[in-house]
Design a protein around this motif. Structure first.
Motif, PDB file in Angstrom:
ATOM      1  N   LYS A   5       0.844  -1.191   0.000  1.00 29.31           N
ATOM      2  CA  LYS A   5       0.000   0.000   0.000  1.00 29.31           C
ATOM      3  C   LYS A   5       0.878   1.240   0.000  1.00 29.31           C
ATOM      4  N   LYS A   6       0.382   2.246  -0.647  1.00 30.28           N
ATOM      5  CA  LYS A   6       1.076   3.531  -0.680  1.00 30.28           C
ATOM      6  C   LYS A   6       0.381   4.476   0.281  1.00 30.28           C
ATOM      7  N   TYR A   7       1.159   5.108   1.120  1.00 33.57           N
ATOM      8  CA  TYR A   7       0.627   6.060   2.074  1.00 33.57           C
ATOM      9  C   TYR A   7       1.204   7.430   1.763  1.00 33.57           C
ATOM     10  N   THR A   8       0.460   8.457   2.106  1.00 35.15           N
ATOM     11  CA  THR A   8       0.959   9.804   1.878  1.00 35.15           C
ATOM     12  C   THR A   8       2.043  10.125   2.891  1.00 35.15           C
ATOM     13  N   GLN A   9       2.803  11.146   2.593  1.00 40.82           N
ATOM     14  CA  GLN A   9       3.842  11.596   3.519  1.00 40.82           C
ATOM     15  C   GLN A   9       3.209  12.026   4.836  1.00 40.82           C
ATOM     16  N   GLU A  10       2.043  12.663   4.759  1.00 39.09           N
ATOM     17  CA  GLU A  10       1.350  13.097   5.965  1.00 39.09           C
ATOM     18  C   GLU A  10       0.916  11.910   6.815  1.00 39.09           C
ATOM     19  N   GLN A  11       0.413  10.844   6.176  1.00 39.10           N
ATOM     20  CA  GLN A  11       0.012   9.650   6.910  1.00 39.10           C
ATOM     21  C   GLN A  11       1.213   8.995   7.587  1.00 39.10           C
ATOM     22  N   GLU A  12       2.317   8.914   6.882  1.00 41.43           N
ATOM     23  CA  GLU A  12       3.537   8.319   7.446  1.00 41.43           C
ATOM     24  C   GLU A  12       4.026   9.143   8.642  1.00 41.43           C
ATOM     25  N   GLN A  13       4.034  10.470   8.491  1.00 40.77           N
ATOM     26  CA  GLN A  13       4.527  11.318   9.575  1.00 40.77           C
ATOM     27  C   GLN A  13       3.610  11.274  10.786  1.00 40.77           C
TER      28      GLN A  13
END
Length: 107
Positions: A5-13
């Motif tokens: 799955k690909k997550y946004t940078q905001e989700q990762e942070q």
């Protein structure tokens, strides 16, 4: 075919911040540092009732997440919250809870 799955940078942070805050001792550390008018100088183990080695692990987790800054200049150690990243954390959580609140209104 990749199932990654690909997550946004905001989700990762946001997930990284949440993980770092996922222990009551880390919350206590953040509250203590936030209550200081300037960076805290000294041994936090004198203030928090935990072993120095355990405290070091919690400080490392908070520092790696970017929530605190620390400088070791023996014999002094200085810790402070990273105000820029705390503001980022607040913004990300505000956005998440605003989005959740909107979704619940339509259910």
């Amino acid at each position: 075919m990749s199932t990654e799955k690909k997550y946004t940078q905001e989700q990762e942070q946001l997930a990284r911040f949440a993980k770092a805050m996922g222990h009551p001792v880390r919350i206590a550390i953040l509250q203590l540092l936030a209550s200081q008018s300037c960076c805290y100088h000294g041994d936090l183990s004198e203030v928090l009732p935990i072993a120095k080695s355990t405290l070091s692990q919690h400080l490392k987790e908070l520092k790696e997440a970017g929530l605190i800054q620390g400088e070791i200049n023996p014999p002094s150690i200085r810790y402070c919250v990273d105000r820029k990243n705390i503001e980022r954390l607040k913004t990300l959580f505000d956005q998440l809870f605003t989005e959740i609140g909107k979704q619940n209104e339509s259910c």
